[in-house]
Design a protein around this motif. Structure first.
Motif, mmCIF file in Angstrom:
data_model
loop_
_atom_site.group_PDB
_atom_site.id
_atom_site.type_symbol
_atom_site.label_atom_id
_atom_site.label_comp_id
_atom_site.label_asym_id
_atom_site.label_seq_id
_atom_site.Cartn_x
_atom_site.Cartn_y
_atom_site.Cartn_z
ATOM 1 N N LEU A 97 0.859 -1.175 0.000
ATOM 2 C CA LEU A 97 0.000 0.000 0.000
ATOM 3 C C LEU A 97 0.893 1.222 0.000
ATOM 4 C CD1 LEU A 97 -2.828 -0.650 2.659
ATOM 5 C CD2 LEU A 97 -3.154 -0.362 0.195
ATOM 6 N N ARG A 98 0.392 2.315 -0.546
ATOM 7 C CA ARG A 98 1.106 3.570 -0.444
ATOM 8 C C ARG A 98 0.208 4.595 0.237
ATOM 9 N NH1 ARG A 98 3.634 7.762 -4.908
ATOM 10 N NH2 ARG A 98 1.423 8.263 -5.222
ATOM 11 N N LEU A 99 0.689 5.112 1.341
ATOM 12 C CA LEU A 99 -0.021 6.162 2.042
ATOM 13 C C LEU A 99 0.503 7.517 1.577
ATOM 14 C CD1 LEU A 99 -0.038 4.776 5.706
ATOM 15 C CD2 LEU A 99 -1.622 4.292 3.821
ATOM 16 N N SER A 100 -0.383 8.481 1.559
ATOM 17 C CA SER A 100 -0.010 9.848 1.221
ATOM 18 C C SER A 100 -0.433 10.771 2.344
ATOM 19 C CB SER A 100 -0.686 10.297 -0.080
ATOM 20 O OG SER A 100 -0.319 9.474 -1.170
ATOM 21 N N CYS A 101 0.309 11.840 2.492
ATOM 22 C CA CYS A 101 -0.017 12.856 3.495
ATOM 23 C C CYS A 101 0.079 14.207 2.802
ATOM 24 C CB CYS A 101 0.934 12.776 4.677
ATOM 25 S SG CYS A 101 0.710 14.087 5.903
ATOM 26 N N ALA A 102 -1.058 14.827 2.608
ATOM 27 C CA ALA A 102 -1.095 16.131 1.958
ATOM 28 C C ALA A 102 -1.080 17.230 3.010
ATOM 29 C CB ALA A 102 -2.347 16.246 1.096
ATOM 30 N N ALA A 103 -0.203 18.194 2.817
ATOM 31 C CA ALA A 103 -0.062 19.291 3.774
ATOM 32 C C ALA A 103 -0.587 20.581 3.179
ATOM 33 C CB ALA A 103 1.402 19.453 4.160
ATOM 34 N N ASN B 263 10.207 18.739 9.230
ATOM 35 C CA ASN B 263 10.519 17.317 9.250
ATOM 36 C C ASN B 263 9.189 16.591 9.343
ATOM 37 O OD1 ASN B 263 13.358 17.790 9.378
ATOM 38 N ND2 ASN B 263 13.162 18.148 11.581
ATOM 39 N N MET B 264 9.059 15.521 8.593
ATOM 40 C CA MET B 264 7.791 14.813 8.548
ATOM 41 C C MET B 264 7.942 13.395 9.078
ATOM 42 S SD MET B 264 5.721 17.059 7.382
ATOM 43 C CE MET B 264 4.286 16.038 7.046
ATOM 44 N N GLY B 265 6.916 12.949 9.775
ATOM 45 C CA GLY B 265 6.968 11.616 10.341
ATOM 46 C C GLY B 265 5.684 10.840 10.112
ATOM 47 N N TRP B 266 5.822 9.531 10.137
ATOM 48 C CA TRP B 266 4.681 8.615 10.127
ATOM 49 C C TRP B 266 4.685 7.838 11.437
ATOM 50 C CZ3 TRP B 266 0.781 8.517 6.677
ATOM 51 C CH2 TRP B 266 0.982 9.107 5.426
ATOM 52 N N PHE B 267 3.527 7.722 12.017
ATOM 53 C CA PHE B 267 3.334 6.974 13.243
ATOM 54 C C PHE B 267 2.138 6.047 13.060
ATOM 55 C CE2 PHE B 267 6.125 9.413 16.101
ATOM 56 C CZ PHE B 267 6.365 10.525 15.306
ATOM 57 N N ARG B 268 2.010 5.078 13.942
ATOM 58 C CA ARG B 268 0.850 4.194 13.852
ATOM 59 C C ARG B 268 0.404 3.780 15.248
ATOM 60 N NH1 ARG B 268 3.729 -1.198 11.168
ATOM 61 N NH2 ARG B 268 4.898 -1.859 13.033
ATOM 62 N N GLN B 269 -0.861 3.439 15.333
ATOM 63 C CA GLN B 269 -1.415 2.977 16.600
ATOM 64 C C GLN B 269 -2.343 1.807 16.323
ATOM 65 O OE1 GLN B 269 -3.393 5.964 18.975
ATOM 66 N NE2 GLN B 269 -3.143 4.739 20.830
ATOM 67 N N ALA B 270 -1.974 0.672 16.863
ATOM 68 C CA ALA B 270 -2.811 -0.522 16.748
ATOM 69 C C ALA B 270 -3.774 -0.569 17.928
ATOM 70 C CB ALA B 270 -1.930 -1.767 16.732
ATOM 71 N N PRO B 271 -4.906 -1.248 17.791
ATOM 72 C CA PRO B 271 -5.876 -1.325 18.887
ATOM 73 C C PRO B 271 -5.226 -1.833 20.166
ATOM 74 C CG PRO B 271 -6.818 -2.214 16.874
ATOM 75 C CD PRO B 271 -5.371 -1.958 16.584
ATOM 76 N N GLY B 272 -5.421 -1.080 21.247
ATOM 77 C CA GLY B 272 -4.891 -1.485 22.531
ATOM 78 C C GLY B 272 -3.424 -1.170 22.746
ATOM 79 N N ASN B 273 -2.802 -0.575 21.741
ATOM 80 C CA ASN B 273 -1.375 -0.262 21.856
ATOM 81 C C ASN B 273 -1.140 1.235 21.889
ATOM 82 O OD1 ASN B 273 -1.001 -2.991 21.673
ATOM 83 N ND2 ASN B 273 0.098 -2.957 19.726
ATOM 84 N N ALA C 37 -2.999 -1.112 11.729
ATOM 85 C CA ALA C 37 -3.029 0.033 12.641
ATOM 86 C C ALA C 37 -3.638 1.227 11.921
ATOM 87 C CB ALA C 37 -1.622 0.396 13.113
ATOM 88 N N VAL C 38 -3.921 2.240 12.700
ATOM 89 C CA VAL C 38 -4.228 3.546 12.118
ATOM 90 C C VAL C 38 -2.898 4.281 11.963
ATOM 91 C CG1 VAL C 38 -5.412 5.741 12.415
ATOM 92 C CG2 VAL C 38 -6.506 3.617 13.154
ATOM 93 N N TYR C 39 -2.645 4.759 10.773
ATOM 94 C CA TYR C 39 -1.394 5.445 10.466
ATOM 95 C C TYR C 39 -1.623 6.951 10.421
ATOM 96 C CZ TYR C 39 0.964 1.065 9.453
ATOM 97 O OH TYR C 39 1.546 -0.170 9.565
ATOM 98 N N TYR C 40 -0.739 7.666 11.081
ATOM 99 C CA TYR C 40 -0.827 9.112 11.165
ATOM 100 C C TYR C 40 0.432 9.745 10.591
ATOM 101 C CZ TYR C 40 -4.361 8.062 14.729
ATOM 102 O OH TYR C 40 -5.461 7.582 15.412
ATOM 103 N N CYS C 41 0.263 10.860 9.912
ATOM 104 C CA CYS C 41 1.421 11.662 9.538
ATOM 105 C C CYS C 41 1.478 12.871 10.466
ATOM 106 C CB CYS C 41 1.360 12.104 8.081
ATOM 107 S SG CYS C 41 -0.052 13.113 7.614
ATOM 108 N N ALA C 42 2.686 13.370 10.648
ATOM 109 C CA ALA C 42 2.899 14.476 11.559
ATOM 110 C C ALA C 42 4.005 15.381 11.033
ATOM 111 C CB ALA C 42 3.255 13.954 12.943
#
Length: 119
Positions: A17-23, A32-42, A91-96
């Motif tokens: 998969l390719r994720l994109s983050c539009a700013a 500086n840009m980052g990707w983070f993720r959060q899985a259920p319960g984590n 997980a849910v993936y977040y850009c920051a």
């Protein structure tokens, strides 16, 4: 700056998969840009980052060799190419965005996009 992450979905293990983050900013190179993720319960965890100036990248050990972070400052977009996906990547993936030269780390966060990997 506002961030919008998209590109998530459901995929079988081994897929890509390719994720994109539009700013919203026109000066993405100053972040500086980052990707983070959060899985259920984590807890939320770091996945990858790319610097604003020279594009230096960094990855979590769990994704090294499988994920690639890149950016196109002209399009104000950051990407996360994910390959050889595993169920534990679900997980849910977040850009920051972390403003260069400003203390405090990642100040701006997108809304997240869900990635589900089935075995």
């Amino acid at each position: 700056v506002q961030l919008q992450a998209f590109g998530g979905g459901s995929v079988q293990a081994g897929g890509s998969l390719r994720l994109s983050c539009a700013a919203s900013t026109r000066t993405l190179s100053t972040y500086n840009m980052g990707w983070f993720r959060q899985a259920p319960g984590n807890e939320r965890e770091f996945v990858a980052s790319i610097s604003g100036s020279v594009g230096q990248t960094s990855y979590a050990d769990s994704v090294k060799g499988r994920f690639t972070v890149s950016r196109d400052n002209a399009k104000n977009t950051v990407y996360l190419q994910m390959t050889i996906l595993k169920p534990e990547d679900t997980a849910v993936y977040y850009c920051a965005a972390d403003p260069i030269g400003v203390a405090g780390g990642y100040k701006y966060w997108g809304q997240g996009t869900l990635v589900t990997v089935s075995s």
